[in-house]
Design an enzyme around this catalytic site. Structure first.
Site, PDB file in Angstrom:
ATOM      1  N   ARG A 155      58.115  35.602  33.405  1.00 16.74           N
ATOM      2  CA  ARG A 155      58.358  34.634  31.544  1.00 16.74           C
ATOM      3  C   ARG A 155      57.110  33.863  32.552  1.00 16.74           C
ATOM      4  NH1 ARG A 155      63.571  35.023  34.469  1.00 16.74           N
ATOM      5  NH2 ARG A 155      65.152  35.314  32.781  1.00 16.74           N
ATOM      6  N   LYS A 178      65.798  29.555  43.136  1.00 15.44           N
ATOM      7  CA  LYS A 178      66.541  29.030  44.126  1.00 15.44           C
ATOM      8  C   LYS A 178      67.766  29.927  44.251  1.00 15.44           C
ATOM      9  CE  LYS A 178      63.422  25.313  43.204  1.00 15.44           C
ATOM     10  NZ  LYS A 178      63.556  23.465  42.630  1.00 15.44           N
ATOM     11  N   HIS A 247      55.068  35.551  25.815  1.00 17.19           N
ATOM     12  CA  HIS A 247      56.686  35.981  26.172  1.00 17.19           C
ATOM     13  C   HIS A 247      56.281  38.040  25.393  1.00 17.19           C
ATOM     14  CE1 HIS A 247      60.132  35.568  27.238  1.00 17.19           C
ATOM     15  NE2 HIS A 247      60.720  36.299  27.006  1.00 17.19           N
ATOM     16  N   ARG A 250      56.388  40.074  28.785  1.00 22.48           N
ATOM     17  CA  ARG A 250      57.341  40.816  29.080  1.00 22.48           C
ATOM     18  C   ARG A 250      58.142  41.522  28.620  1.00 22.48           C
ATOM     19  NH1 ARG A 250      60.789  38.046  32.071  1.00 22.48           N
ATOM     20  NH2 ARG A 250      63.198  37.898  31.747  1.00 22.48           N
ATOM     21  N   HIS A 273      67.728  38.939  34.220  1.00 25.84           N
ATOM     22  CA  HIS A 273      68.246  38.888  33.427  1.00 25.84           C
ATOM     23  C   HIS A 273      70.074  38.975  34.262  1.00 25.84           C
ATOM     24  CE1 HIS A 273      66.175  40.448  30.047  1.00 25.84           C
ATOM     25  NE2 HIS A 273      65.672  39.206  29.557  1.00 25.84           N
ATOM     26  N   TYR A 282      66.247  46.036  23.959  1.00 21.52           N
ATOM     27  CA  TYR A 282      64.834  46.507  24.240  1.00 21.52           C
ATOM     28  C   TYR A 282      65.417  48.083  24.083  1.00 21.52           C
ATOM     29  CZ  TYR A 282      63.269  42.554  26.630  1.00 21.52           C
ATOM     30  OH  TYR A 282      62.807  40.640  26.604  1.00 21.52           O
TER      31      TYR A 282
END
Length: 309
Positions: A155, A178, A247, A250, A273, A282
């Protein structure tokens, strides 16, 4: 004061002080609830019935796209849940409603492979023919950014906020996120690795001073907007007519891998995701590509057959 409006104001304060919602969410709630109170001829919360909501939702469908209607309904549902929780209403009218509607499938926009090739060639040529050391250094950074966007599907927000300690150029991976959402982003293309190492070599002082891996021309963290302007600049130079956003790299990364028969669950993992449902969009793009291939590339179109039907 309008009693309903009074409850709305109290709810917004509750969202800000108790739920600690961010400014964008609060703004959306404020707009949606103000619209609701202005368009219904009711001043008392006790008069809010399923019929009132049905009429209002029908009006929303006439005015807005399904995605916007869905958001506005979510704002209302949260408000009515608050009214029920505070015992301002005895029964939530949403409990009597069945709200179902299909959102149209909006396919992600991708970049044709030849356009990415033209863009990268243009950038490398600009670097090779740079008229000054400053331009050469800047184009080197730009190459590293675009190469990484396409090579990893990262991203743009992630790319711009990579702490320099989180990119390992010896083992060629990025540590992103994280806690439980942390993932490794592998860098496997030799050309991308070369561009990243050269960039790092040129910008070492700025990177360590800034704290982030990608820096702008004044030594601060590179911003999303800077990358958008960068792409626009090189697209103009390369005479690429399509409007390309960060984007879209991506989307192209995911779609091209799917067209190469890569398992969708691997793609889900690479994109980060949390749900396979998000990645499955997709598959629609890949299907549309199949249709295009069959319409333009199938050998039947080249046959010399006289159709006598």
């Amino acid at each position: 004061m309008n009693h309903l409006q009074n409850h709305i104001d109290n709810y917004l304060v509750h969202c800000q002080t108790q739920k600690r919602l961010d400014a964008k969410t609060l703004k959306a709630y404020r707009i949606d609830l103000r619209q609701f109170s202005e368009q219904i001829s009711i001043t008392e919360s006790t008069e809010l019935t399923p019929a009132v909501l049905e009429t209002y939702i029908a009006k929303l469908h006439q005015q807005y796209a399904p995605k916007t209607v869905k958001r506005k309904i979510a704002s209302l549902k949260a408000f009515f849940h608050y009214l029920e929780y505070r015992e301002i209403i005895s029964q939530n009218p949403f409990n009597k409603l069945q709200i179902r509607f299909r959102e149209p499938v909006i396919l992600p926009k991708t970049i044709p492979l030849h356009s990415i090739e033209i863009l990268l060639n243009t950038m490398y040529e600009q670097n090779h023919n740079a008229s000054s050391s400053h331009k050469k250094k800047t184009t080197l950074r730009d190459i590293a950014v675009i190469e990484l966007l396409f090579a990893t599907g990262i991203r743009i927000s992630e790319l711009c906020t990579i702490p320099y300690q989180n990119i390992d150029l010896q083992n060629n991976f990025i540590i992103n996120g994280k806690g439980s959402k942390q993932r490794l982003i592998h860098i496997c293309d030799e050309n991308v690795i070369i561009s990243l190492n050269k960039y790092h070599s040129e910008y070492t002082n700025e990177i360590h001073s800034c704290g982030y891996f990608f820096v702008n021309n004044i030594g601060k963290r590179l911003s999303d907007q800077s990358v958008r302007e960068m792409i626009n600049k090189y697209c103009r130079t390369a005479n690429i007519q399509q409007h390309i956003t960060p984007h879209m790299f991506r989307h192209s990364f995911a779609t091209l891998l799917l067209e190469e028969n890569v398992d969708i669950r691997y793609i889900q993992s690479m994109l980060g995701h949390s749900s396979i449902n998000v990645t499955e969009i997709y598959t629609h793009v890949a299907m549309s590509k199949q249709k295009d291939i069959l319409e333009t590339k199938h050998p039947r179109k080249k046959m010399n057959v006289t159709n006598l039907l």
